[in-house]
Design an enzyme around this catalytic site. Structure first.
Site, PDB file in Angstrom:
ATOM      1  N   LYS A 163      41.531  38.371  41.180  1.00  0.00           N
ATOM      2  CA  LYS A 163      42.591  38.830  40.284  1.00  0.00           C
ATOM      3  C   LYS A 163      43.857  39.201  41.056  1.00  0.00           C
ATOM      4  O   LYS A 163      44.975  39.021  40.556  1.00  0.00           O
ATOM      5  CB  LYS A 163      42.089  40.009  39.447  1.00  0.00           C
ATOM      6  CG  LYS A 163      41.001  39.624  38.440  1.00  0.00           C
ATOM      7  CD  LYS A 163      41.478  38.553  37.469  1.00  0.00           C
ATOM      8  CE  LYS A 163      40.468  38.292  36.360  1.00  0.00           C
ATOM      9  NZ  LYS A 163      40.946  37.289  35.387  1.00  0.00           N
ATOM     10  N   THR A 187      34.387  43.301  25.414  1.00  0.00           N
ATOM     11  CA  THR A 187      34.152  41.861  25.249  1.00  0.00           C
ATOM     12  C   THR A 187      32.726  41.578  25.725  1.00  0.00           C
ATOM     13  O   THR A 187      31.965  42.494  26.011  1.00  0.00           O
ATOM     14  CB  THR A 187      35.135  41.025  26.096  1.00  0.00           C
ATOM     15  OG1 THR A 187      34.847  41.239  27.491  1.00  0.00           O
ATOM     16  CG2 THR A 187      36.591  41.400  25.820  1.00  0.00           C
ATOM     17  N   TYR A 198      35.690  39.737  42.813  1.00  0.00           N
ATOM     18  CA  TYR A 198      36.403  39.685  41.531  1.00  0.00           C
ATOM     19  C   TYR A 198      37.801  40.289  41.685  1.00  0.00           C
ATOM     20  O   TYR A 198      38.797  39.695  41.246  1.00  0.00           O
ATOM     21  CB  TYR A 198      35.611  40.438  40.467  1.00  0.00           C
ATOM     22  CG  TYR A 198      36.287  40.506  39.113  1.00  0.00           C
ATOM     23  CD1 TYR A 198      36.343  39.397  38.283  1.00  0.00           C
ATOM     24  CD2 TYR A 198      36.862  41.690  38.647  1.00  0.00           C
ATOM     25  CE1 TYR A 198      36.949  39.442  37.029  1.00  0.00           C
ATOM     26  CE2 TYR A 198      37.471  41.764  37.402  1.00  0.00           C
ATOM     27  CZ  TYR A 198      37.521  40.635  36.601  1.00  0.00           C
ATOM     28  OH  TYR A 198      38.125  40.688  35.372  1.00  0.00           O
ATOM     29  N   SER A 210      43.657  41.466  35.448  1.00  0.00           N
ATOM     30  CA  SER A 210      42.822  42.656  35.277  1.00  0.00           C
ATOM     31  C   SER A 210      43.430  43.794  36.069  1.00  0.00           C
ATOM     32  O   SER A 210      44.156  43.578  37.045  1.00  0.00           O
ATOM     33  CB  SER A 210      41.403  42.370  35.793  1.00  0.00           C
ATOM     34  OG  SER A 210      40.647  43.565  35.885  1.00  0.00           O
TER      35      SER A 210
END
Length: 254
Positions: free
Chosen positions: A156, A187, A152, A139
């Site tokens: 990544k 998404t 998060y 990401s």
């Protein structure tokens, strides 16, 4: 025909990659948690021109102890080789550090880092045999910091470093390792992280101003980058973090 293992194939970027790889005549080993969705994606791959016998599905929870062996054994049992591994499965959890229990950190690192390491290690001997490729779906949050998604971002960033270090380790074996680093891509990732429809719609609207190209990305655009890195078209590329982010990573307030 080359053989690709794709995780997270039941939705989002993994699903788009599966269908694109099918169009490009890859034999496919697709895995995800949702068996019904996997069967649907396998059907889409057949519609895209792949013979039904050239796609298998393995429904499993990637964090389970037996998942890596189960996936790789199923692939080898059917196709007898592995040419590329696409690590597309991942989750997002949001929240400020002050308000987030350490269990959020544990969950993100279990799914976004540990499962990838375990599956990759299991696949590596076979990728060395085929002089194959690995593409990790990271990401823009890996190289770029954002508030309220700290754990998060950290997961990544760890995945990005795994990509680069493994690329150096595997280069003498002829195995190339790269990642794609998408910006905001349409998404179900954010919905699964807890955003309701109104919040998600506002988030996508804001993305028009946070991405230089003026919009969020489409999963098909990320899939094209994955195919490039997995194929011989990128034969002299390894250890790269390919930003498919509409310029998100170079935007700065002024």
């Amino acid at each position: 025909m080359p053989v690709a293992v794709i995780t997270g194939a039941s939705s989002g970027i993994g699903r788009a990659a599966a269908i694109l790889f099918a169009r490009n005549r890859y034999q496919l080993s697709l895995t995800g948690r949702n068996e019904a969705a996997l069967k649907e994606v396998a059907g889409e791959c057949v519609k895209a021109g792949l013979p039904e016998n050239d796609v298998i599905i393995t429904s499993t929870e990637l964090t389970s102890e037996e998942a890596p062996k189960k996936i790789i054994d199923a692939t080898l049992g059917k196709f007898n080789r592995i040419d590329t591994l696409i690590n597309s499965a991942g989750i997002l959890r949001a929240g400020a550090v002050l308000d987030s229990d350490i269990s959020v950190y544990d969950e993100l690192f279990d799914v976004n880092v540990k499962t990838i390491i375990r599956l990759t290690k299991t696949a590596l001997p076979h990728l060395i045999k085929s002089k194959g490729t690995i593409v990790n779906v990271s990401s823009i949050n890996g190289p770029c910091p954002f508030p309220n998604v700290t754990y998060y971002c950290m997961s990544k960033a760890a995945l990005d470093q795994f990509t680069k270090c493994l690329a150096l380790e595997m280069a003498p074996n002829g195995v190339r390792v790269n990642s794609v680093n998408p910006g905001v891509t349409v998404t179900n990732l954010h919905r699964r992280a807890g955003q309701d429809e109104a919040t998600y719609a506002a988030f996508l609207e804001k993305s028009k101003t946070t991405h230089a190209l003026g919009r969020p990305g489409d999963v098909k655009e990320v899939a094209e980058a994955i195919l490039f890195l997995a194929s011989e078209k990128s034969s002299f590329t390894t250890g790269q973090l390919l930003r498919v982010d509409g310029g998100r990573g170079i935007m700065h307030p002024r």
